[in-house]
Design a protein around this motif. Sequence first.
Motif, PDB file in Angstrom:
ATOM      1  N   VAL A 102      -8.318   1.191   2.889  1.00 10.37           N
ATOM      2  CA  VAL A 102      -9.012  -0.029   2.471  1.00 10.37           C
ATOM      3  C   VAL A 102      -9.773  -0.613   3.661  1.00 10.37           C
ATOM      4  O   VAL A 102      -9.626  -0.157   4.803  1.00 10.37           O
ATOM      5  CB  VAL A 102      -8.029  -1.071   1.888  1.00 10.37           C
ATOM      6  N   ASN A 103     -10.572  -1.643   3.363  1.00 12.06           N
ATOM      7  CA  ASN A 103     -11.354  -2.348   4.388  1.00 12.06           C
ATOM      8  C   ASN A 103     -12.360  -1.435   5.086  1.00 12.06           C
ATOM      9  O   ASN A 103     -12.646  -1.605   6.271  1.00 12.06           O
ATOM     10  CB  ASN A 103     -10.447  -3.029   5.425  1.00 12.06           C
ATOM     11  N   CYS A 104     -12.858  -0.442   4.344  1.00 13.42           N
ATOM     12  CA  CYS A 104     -13.965   0.364   4.849  1.00 13.42           C
ATOM     13  C   CYS A 104     -14.667   0.959   3.630  1.00 13.42           C
ATOM     14  O   CYS A 104     -14.088   1.011   2.541  1.00 13.42           O
ATOM     15  CB  CYS A 104     -13.487   1.434   5.818  1.00 13.42           C
ATOM     16  N   PRO A 105     -15.941   1.384   3.785  1.00 12.79           N
ATOM     17  CA  PRO A 105     -16.652   1.982   2.648  1.00 12.79           C
ATOM     18  C   PRO A 105     -15.884   3.190   2.113  1.00 12.79           C
ATOM     19  O   PRO A 105     -15.339   3.974   2.890  1.00 12.79           O
ATOM     20  CB  PRO A 105     -18.000   2.391   3.243  1.00 12.79           C
ATOM     21  N   GLN A 106     -15.860   3.332   0.799  1.00 18.12           N
ATOM     22  CA  GLN A 106     -15.149   4.455   0.175  1.00 18.12           C
ATOM     23  C   GLN A 106     -16.117   5.624   0.033  1.00 18.12           C
ATOM     24  O   GLN A 106     -16.504   6.011  -1.073  1.00 18.12           O
ATOM     25  CB  GLN A 106     -14.572   4.016  -1.173  1.00 18.12           C
ATOM     26  N   THR A 107     -16.541   6.149   1.181  1.00 22.96           N
ATOM     27  CA  THR A 107     -17.516   7.236   1.223  1.00 22.96           C
ATOM     28  C   THR A 107     -17.024   8.310   2.184  1.00 22.96           C
ATOM     29  O   THR A 107     -16.272   8.018   3.120  1.00 22.96           O
ATOM     30  CB  THR A 107     -18.879   6.731   1.733  1.00 22.96           C
ATOM     31  N   PRO A 108     -17.504   9.563   1.987  1.00 19.09           N
ATOM     32  CA  PRO A 108     -17.126  10.627   2.928  1.00 19.09           C
ATOM     33  C   PRO A 108     -17.600  10.325   4.345  1.00 19.09           C
ATOM     34  O   PRO A 108     -16.982  10.763   5.318  1.00 19.09           O
ATOM     35  CB  PRO A 108     -17.833  11.872   2.369  1.00 19.09           C
ATOM     36  N   GLU A 109     -18.706   9.569   4.467  1.00 17.44           N
ATOM     37  CA  GLU A 109     -19.218   9.254   5.800  1.00 17.44           C
ATOM     38  C   GLU A 109     -18.250   8.328   6.543  1.00 17.44           C
ATOM     39  O   GLU A 109     -18.061   8.444   7.756  1.00 17.44           O
ATOM     40  CB  GLU A 109     -20.599   8.591   5.708  1.00 17.44           C
ATOM     41  N   ALA A 110     -17.649   7.405   5.814  1.00 19.38           N
ATOM     42  CA  ALA A 110     -16.750   6.438   6.464  1.00 19.38           C
ATOM     43  C   ALA A 110     -15.338   6.981   6.605  1.00 19.38           C
ATOM     44  O   ALA A 110     -14.609   6.589   7.521  1.00 19.38           O
ATOM     45  CB  ALA A 110     -16.726   5.137   5.658  1.00 19.38           C
ATOM     46  N   LEU A 111     -14.961   7.868   5.690  1.00 14.01           N
ATOM     47  CA  LEU A 111     -13.588   8.387   5.692  1.00 14.01           C
ATOM     48  C   LEU A 111     -13.591   9.754   6.362  1.00 14.01           C
ATOM     49  O   LEU A 111     -13.875  10.765   5.737  1.00 14.01           O
ATOM     50  CB  LEU A 111     -13.055   8.471   4.252  1.00 14.01           C
ATOM     51  N   SER A 129       5.083  -5.575  -1.911  1.00 17.91           N
ATOM     52  CA  SER A 129       3.867  -5.496  -1.089  1.00 17.91           C
ATOM     53  C   SER A 129       3.589  -4.021  -0.868  1.00 17.91           C
ATOM     54  O   SER A 129       4.487  -3.255  -0.520  1.00 17.91           O
ATOM     55  CB  SER A 129       4.053  -6.210   0.249  1.00 17.91           C
ATOM     56  N   LEU A 130       2.334  -3.654  -1.069  1.00 15.49           N
ATOM     57  CA  LEU A 130       1.971  -2.239  -1.035  1.00 15.49           C
ATOM     58  C   LEU A 130       1.476  -1.860   0.355  1.00 15.49           C
ATOM     59  O   LEU A 130       0.575  -2.497   0.886  1.00 15.49           O
ATOM     60  CB  LEU A 130       0.876  -2.006  -2.074  1.00 15.49           C
ATOM     61  N   PRO A 131       2.072  -0.802   0.972  1.00 17.78           N
ATOM     62  CA  PRO A 131       1.537  -0.358   2.246  1.00 17.78           C
ATOM     63  C   PRO A 131       0.246   0.413   2.033  1.00 17.78           C
ATOM     64  O   PRO A 131       0.205   1.385   1.284  1.00 17.78           O
ATOM     65  CB  PRO A 131       2.650   0.546   2.798  1.00 17.78           C
ATOM     66  N   GLN A 132      -0.826  -0.090   2.628  1.00 22.01           N
ATOM     67  CA  GLN A 132      -2.109   0.599   2.593  1.00 22.01           C
ATOM     68  C   GLN A 132      -2.575   0.750   4.038  1.00 22.01           C
ATOM     69  O   GLN A 132      -1.971   0.188   4.952  1.00 22.01           O
ATOM     70  CB  GLN A 132      -3.121  -0.207   1.768  1.00 22.01           C
ATOM     71  N   PHE A 133      -3.632   1.506   4.244  1.00 25.46           N
ATOM     72  CA  PHE A 133      -4.081   1.760   5.608  1.00 25.46           C
ATOM     73  C   PHE A 133      -5.549   1.404   5.751  1.00 25.46           C
ATOM     74  O   PHE A 133      -6.317   1.477   4.787  1.00 25.46           O
ATOM     75  CB  PHE A 133      -3.831   3.231   5.976  1.00 25.46           C
ATOM     76  N   GLN A 134      -5.930   1.008   6.958  1.00 26.54           N
ATOM     77  CA  GLN A 134      -7.315   0.673   7.268  1.00 26.54           C
ATOM     78  C   GLN A 134      -7.661   1.313   8.609  1.00 26.54           C
ATOM     79  O   GLN A 134      -6.766   1.640   9.391  1.00 26.54           O
ATOM     80  CB  GLN A 134      -7.506  -0.845   7.324  1.00 26.54           C
ATOM     81  N   PRO A 135      -8.972   1.470   8.868  1.00 25.68           N
ATOM     82  CA  PRO A 135      -9.360   2.014  10.174  1.00 25.68           C
ATOM     83  C   PRO A 135      -8.766   1.182  11.294  1.00 25.68           C
ATOM     84  O   PRO A 135      -8.757  -0.045  11.242  1.00 25.68           O
ATOM     85  CB  PRO A 135     -10.892   1.920  10.152  1.00 25.68           C
ATOM     86  N   ALA A 136      -8.263   1.864  12.337  1.00 25.88           N
ATOM     87  CA  ALA A 136      -7.528   1.151  13.384  1.00 25.88           C
ATOM     88  C   ALA A 136      -8.426   0.178  14.139  1.00 25.88           C
ATOM     89  O   ALA A 136      -7.949  -0.818  14.661  1.00 25.88           O
ATOM     90  CB  ALA A 136      -6.910   2.148  14.350  1.00 25.88           C
ATOM     91  N   GLU A 137      -9.746   0.429  14.147  1.00 32.81           N
ATOM     92  CA  GLU A 137     -10.626  -0.487  14.889  1.00 32.81           C
ATOM     93  C   GLU A 137     -10.816  -1.812  14.174  1.00 32.81           C
ATOM     94  O   GLU A 137     -11.404  -2.731  14.711  1.00 32.81           O
ATOM     95  CB  GLU A 137     -11.984   0.175  15.181  1.00 32.81           C
ATOM     96  N   ASN A 138     -10.310  -1.916  12.907  1.00 32.48           N
ATOM     97  CA  ASN A 138     -10.384  -3.181  12.193  1.00 32.48           C
ATOM     98  C   ASN A 138      -9.358  -4.194  12.686  1.00 32.48           C
ATOM     99  O   ASN A 138      -9.300  -5.307  12.200  1.00 32.48           O
ATOM    100  CB  ASN A 138     -10.152  -2.968  10.687  1.00 32.48           C
ATOM    101  N   ARG A 139      -8.535  -3.775  13.639  1.00 27.34           N
ATOM    102  CA  ARG A 139      -7.474  -4.656  14.138  1.00 27.34           C
ATOM    103  C   ARG A 139      -8.056  -6.002  14.575  1.00 27.34           C
ATOM    104  O   ARG A 139      -9.069  -6.068  15.243  1.00 27.34           O
ATOM    105  CB  ARG A 139      -6.809  -3.983  15.340  1.00 27.34           C
ATOM    106  N   SER A 140      -7.399  -7.070  14.168  1.00 31.19           N
ATOM    107  CA  SER A 140      -7.901  -8.399  14.548  1.00 31.19           C
ATOM    108  C   SER A 140      -6.822  -9.186  15.265  1.00 31.19           C
ATOM    109  O   SER A 140      -5.663  -8.860  15.149  1.00 31.19           O
ATOM    110  CB  SER A 140      -8.350  -9.172  13.307  1.00 31.19           C
TER     111      SER A 140
END
Length: 140
Positions: A102-111, A129-140
């Motif tokens: 999640v939190n990124c485009p759902q495209t082959p280019e982004a994934l 609560s559901l464990p999902q994953f996001q790109p690590a650079e999205n860390r805030s």
Amino acid sequence: MADLDPRRALPQPTPETLPFWEGCKAGELRLQRCDACQHAYFPPRPFCPKCAGRAVSWFTASGRALLYSYVIHHRPVPGFTPPYSIAVVELAEGPRMMTNIVNCPQTPEALQLDMPLEVLFTPLTAAISLPQFQPAENRS
Ligand SMILES: [Zn+2]
């Protein structure tokens, strides 16, 4: 949650998986590790899948993972807005887990395979609560 589709299927914790779901609610990704051979594994079960040892312990994983494989789903399913990814991530501790990116485009280019990910927990109900994953650079 306001945006939760009531038709969405919810995980049903069992005695074996309850500590995992309680961890998710607390913002922790909890896995099990064999006391005898130190093998970390998922999903939860009362014995080690590697050596069948019955002495196993819960621990809190780092929440870091790499994208192992995925598909992008384009058909509408109750509770999901297409397109969305159905992914397998390889946790830093070794086990693989099915999830969504999640939190990124759902495209082959982004994934990109092997991209670094981090866990986040999406509250669905008071209990789940559901464990999902996001790109690590999205860390805030
Ligand atoms: Zn073992």
